[in-house]
Design an enzyme around this catalytic site. Structure first.
Site, PDB file in Angstrom:
ATOM      1  N   VAL A   4       0.854  -1.187   0.000  1.00 15.81           N
ATOM      2  CA  VAL A   4       0.000   0.000   0.000  1.00 15.81           C
ATOM      3  C   VAL A   4       0.890   1.238   0.000  1.00 15.81           C
ATOM      4  O   VAL A   4       1.828   1.359   0.796  1.00 15.81           O
ATOM      5  CB  VAL A   4      -0.931   0.002   1.225  1.00 15.81           C
ATOM      6  CG1 VAL A   4      -1.696   1.321   1.312  1.00 15.81           C
ATOM      7  CG2 VAL A   4      -1.900  -1.176   1.138  1.00 15.81           C
ATOM      8  N   VAL A  58       3.227  -1.454   3.944  1.00 16.46           N
ATOM      9  CA  VAL A  58       2.768  -0.107   3.610  1.00 16.46           C
ATOM     10  C   VAL A  58       3.996   0.770   3.439  1.00 16.46           C
ATOM     11  O   VAL A  58       4.877   0.779   4.302  1.00 16.46           O
ATOM     12  CB  VAL A  58       1.865   0.479   4.716  1.00 16.46           C
ATOM     13  CG1 VAL A  58       1.567   1.953   4.448  1.00 16.46           C
ATOM     14  CG2 VAL A  58       0.560  -0.305   4.817  1.00 16.46           C
ATOM     15  N   LYS A  59       4.063   1.433   2.286  1.00 18.94           N
ATOM     16  CA  LYS A  59       5.098   2.464   2.128  1.00 18.94           C
ATOM     17  C   LYS A  59       4.584   3.666   2.914  1.00 18.94           C
ATOM     18  O   LYS A  59       3.719   4.400   2.456  1.00 18.94           O
ATOM     19  CB  LYS A  59       5.314   2.838   0.668  1.00 18.94           C
ATOM     20  CG  LYS A  59       6.347   3.955   0.477  1.00 18.94           C
ATOM     21  CD  LYS A  59       6.498   4.296  -1.004  1.00 18.94           C
ATOM     22  CE  LYS A  59       7.520   5.428  -1.187  1.00 18.94           C
ATOM     23  NZ  LYS A  59       6.978   6.748  -0.828  1.00 18.94           N
ATOM     24  N   TYR A  60       5.122   3.802   4.113  1.00 19.86           N
ATOM     25  CA  TYR A  60       4.588   4.760   5.068  1.00 19.86           C
ATOM     26  C   TYR A  60       4.934   6.178   4.640  1.00 19.86           C
ATOM     27  O   TYR A  60       6.069   6.446   4.242  1.00 19.86           O
ATOM     28  CB  TYR A  60       5.181   4.454   6.442  1.00 19.86           C
ATOM     29  CG  TYR A  60       4.369   4.954   7.613  1.00 19.86           C
ATOM     30  CD1 TYR A  60       3.069   4.508   7.825  1.00 19.86           C
ATOM     31  CD2 TYR A  60       4.913   5.851   8.508  1.00 19.86           C
ATOM     32  CE1 TYR A  60       2.331   4.955   8.911  1.00 19.86           C
ATOM     33  CE2 TYR A  60       4.194   6.294   9.598  1.00 19.86           C
ATOM     34  CZ  TYR A  60       2.901   5.844   9.791  1.00 19.86           C
ATOM     35  OH  TYR A  60       2.165   6.288  10.857  1.00 19.86           O
TER      36      TYR A  60
END
Lengths: 348, 281
Positions: A154, A182-184
């Site tokens: 994500v 998740v690519k934060y």
């Protein structure tokens, strides 16, 4: 739901996920340009990143120009990335972007990716209509169920998608076996949000911090929770970032602290850390300028409408200062810790 | 309805790091006891003051606002507030999720009074949700959620921040606002955040005791000039989280008297210089 599942799970996601730009042929910045993907450089770039030791590759986020490629270019690029990675290592994790303006287009692209055998997709969300939490939950659930064999990283980006992922959405994401990371969203807000978001995701999948935030996150939460970081800086030559990864894995805390300090120092002039929303206006040209200047790969010009000619000169100047600092720390790290390849050889 | 003016009858300040409620046992026992004893003392004092409402001043950890819309000050005017924002965060903070009562009329009055007083806070009419900002300190200060709240948010998390003097003046405005109405007679102000701490940075876990003790000295002295002489850079030396002391300055402005610090403990295990204080009202 089909019984098909992705080849990887969230717990498999460890190490450094590289985010390279999309190489462009000369003239790619023209309005009438066609077939702009530099496939030869794409192949070289993917081979170099894998051989130099990154742990996964994600393409076609913002700097990867998901939003400037034609469908034909995107397919050609995805196919080249997939074939090249597979020829290097059949199990190497590759995530290709499939963000579009709607669910059905994204599903169609995800099916294409599944057919060409990539591991998964790097997936932002439709952003034209205001995507409040229940709609965002439905979007990710629908696409995961439509193409269940494809893993999803994500992609969160506060500028591109208008805010951060609400905490209630994380509850849905942890229920989906397709979501592996998740690519934060980076920036100064990370620390203040991180622990509360992680209360939802736990060890289900990592909320990947940018490499310069990785050390404090690792110190606080450990490899089980933040075993993977994302890094577009790897496109300038991955050695410093991989040195940090190795220091973290090997418990060399002081080396990791020093490497983080050097990486942060190298990034100081770069506008992204000073004003993320200003950076976001010129994301693609700034990334391409720094990558080309570093010399590890040649990714050409950014495509219309996000072309270099509209970039304020001050940003070009500070980006080049950042590149010079990165070159300096690359040499410093090599001198102090040895190159990544020599460290690997020592272990053998 | 009484026709005498409302009053700020007390002001309190406290740190709010998640460790205070989520992992209190990790602190040295004596430090934990000192902090929890100070919270209990403050709770008793608040109960003794019999407030009709609490103006609760804290920061916001990107639970409601983000960088695309980050007010320097915000005033909330709901009847109730969900906190912690999800059950998972409740589990993490070890705070039972609930709806905190809100004093919407006092909130609306405060917002309107602020505009008339040349402050321009954001208006949050509904939907503000709490994270550790309020849930952690109020687990100690009002565990039964007896008192209706008027939440005030100060940007203490992302530069550029409001100046320390502006924060103090915002607190003075709060006092005038309370005194300009008659419906709510007895109001307590609680400021929560700080002291020194680093969030998401390699220095996380450090505590700058020199900064903390100097701040406490200024806070207890009643010397406003000293208290308000901080530059952003000086606060930065105590970490990005230290900017939350702006909430203490709002509380100080609302009473304009010295405070007594009931406890100060540097607690690296909670990642924060932890303190609780009460105004000498």
């Amino acid at each position: 739901m089909s019984s098909k599942l992705p080849k990887v799970t969230g717990r498999d996601m460890r190490g450094v996920m590289a985010y390279p730009p999309t190489p462009a042929l000369p003239g790619a910045d023209r309005v009438d340009a066609e077939n702009t993907i530099d496939l030869a450089e794409t192949e070289r770039m993917i081979r170099s990143l894998i051989r130099d030791g990154v742990d996964a590759i994600a393409t076609n986020g913002t700097l990867g120009e998901m939003h400037t490629l034609t469908l034909e270019e995107w397919k050609a690029y995805a196919s080249c990335v997939a074939e090249t990675a597979r020829s290097e290592d059949p199990d190497f994790p590759v995530f290709v972007g499939a963000t579009t303006l709607n669910t059905r287009d994204t599903v169609a692209r995800m099916r294409f990716l599944a057919d060409i055998g990539v591991t998964g997709t790097l997936l932002g969300r439709p952003m034209w209509g205001d995507m409040v939490a229940p709609i965002m939950e439905r979007f990710y659930r629908d696409v995961a169920e439509a193409v269940p064999e494809l893993a999803i990283v994500v992609y969160d980006n506060t500028a591109a998608f208008g805010g951060v992922i609400p905490r209630s959405v994380y509850r849905t994401l942890v229920d989906l076996p397709q979501v592996v990371a998740v690519k934060y969203a980076g920036g100064a807000s990370v620390g203040f949000r991180y622990h509360n978001d992680m209360a939802h995701t736990g060890t289900g999948f990592p909320l990947m911090p940018i490499e310069t935030d990785w050390f404090p996150a690792w110190e606080m939460y450990g490899e089980e929770l933040v075993g993977m970081a994302w890094s577009s800086t790897t496109a300038m030559g991955p050695a410093p970032v991989l040195a940090l990864r190795d220091a973290l894995r090997e418990g060399r805390t002081e080396d990791a602290r020093w490497l983080t300090e050097r990486l942060r120092w190298a990034h100081e002039p770069f506008i992204v850390g000073q004003d993320f929303f200003e950076f976001a206006k010129y994301n693609v040209p700034l990334e391409k300028i720094r990558v080309n200047a570093a010399g590890y790969m040649n990714v050409g010009k950014s495509r219309v409408p996000y072309t270099e000619d509209l970039l304020p000169e001050v940003h070009r100047t500070t980006t080049l200062e950042h590149v010079e600092r990165y070159k300096q720390i690359t040499a410093e790290i090599d001198e102090r810790l040895g190159s990544a390849s020599s460290r690997a050889a020592e272990k053998v | 309805m009484a026709d005498t003016a409302g009053r700020v009858v007390g002001a309190f300040t406290a740190s709010h790091s998640p460790g205070i409620t989520a992992w209190p046992e990790r602190a040295e026992p004596a430090k934990r006891a000192a902090v929890e004893s100070a919270f209990a003392d403050a709770r008793s004092r608040i109960d003794a003051l019999e407030p009709d409402a609490i103006v609760a001043v804290s920061v916001e950890h990107f639970t409601n606002f983000h960088l695309g819309n980050l007010p320097a000050f915000a005033v909330a005017t709901s009847d109730s507030y969900l906190g912690p924002v999800t059950e998972e965060m409740g589990d993490f903070l070890n705070v039972e999720q609930r709806r905190y009562p809100g004093h919407s009329r006092l909130g609306r009055h405060l917002y309107g009074f602020a505009l008339e007083s040349e402050f321009d806070p954001a208006l949050v009419e509904g939907g503000l949700e709490f994270d550790e900002n309020f849930c952690v300190p109020f687990k100690h200060l009002d565990p039964e959620s007896k008192y209706p709240l008027v939440p005030v948010i100060v940007n203490g998390v992302n530069p550029p921040w409001p100046t320390v003097r502006r924060c103090y003046d915002f607190g003075r405005m709060i006092r005038r606002a309370i005194e300009a109405q008659t419906e709510v007679q007895r109001v307590v102000v609680v400021g929560t955040g700080g002291l020194s701490h680093w969030v998401g940075l390699p220095e996380s876990g450090r505590v700058n005791t020199e900064f903390d003790r100097d701040f406490i000295d200024r806070f207890e002295s009643g010397d406003t000039d000293r208290l308000l002489s901080y530059t952003a850079e000086e606060i930065d030396a105590a970490g990005n989280g230290a900017h939350e002391i702006r909430t203490w300055l709002v509380a100080a402005g609302s009473v304009q008297v010295p405070f007594d610090v009931l406890a100060y403990e540097p607690v690296p295990e909670w990642l924060t210089g932890t303190a609780v204080a009460a105004a000498r009202t």
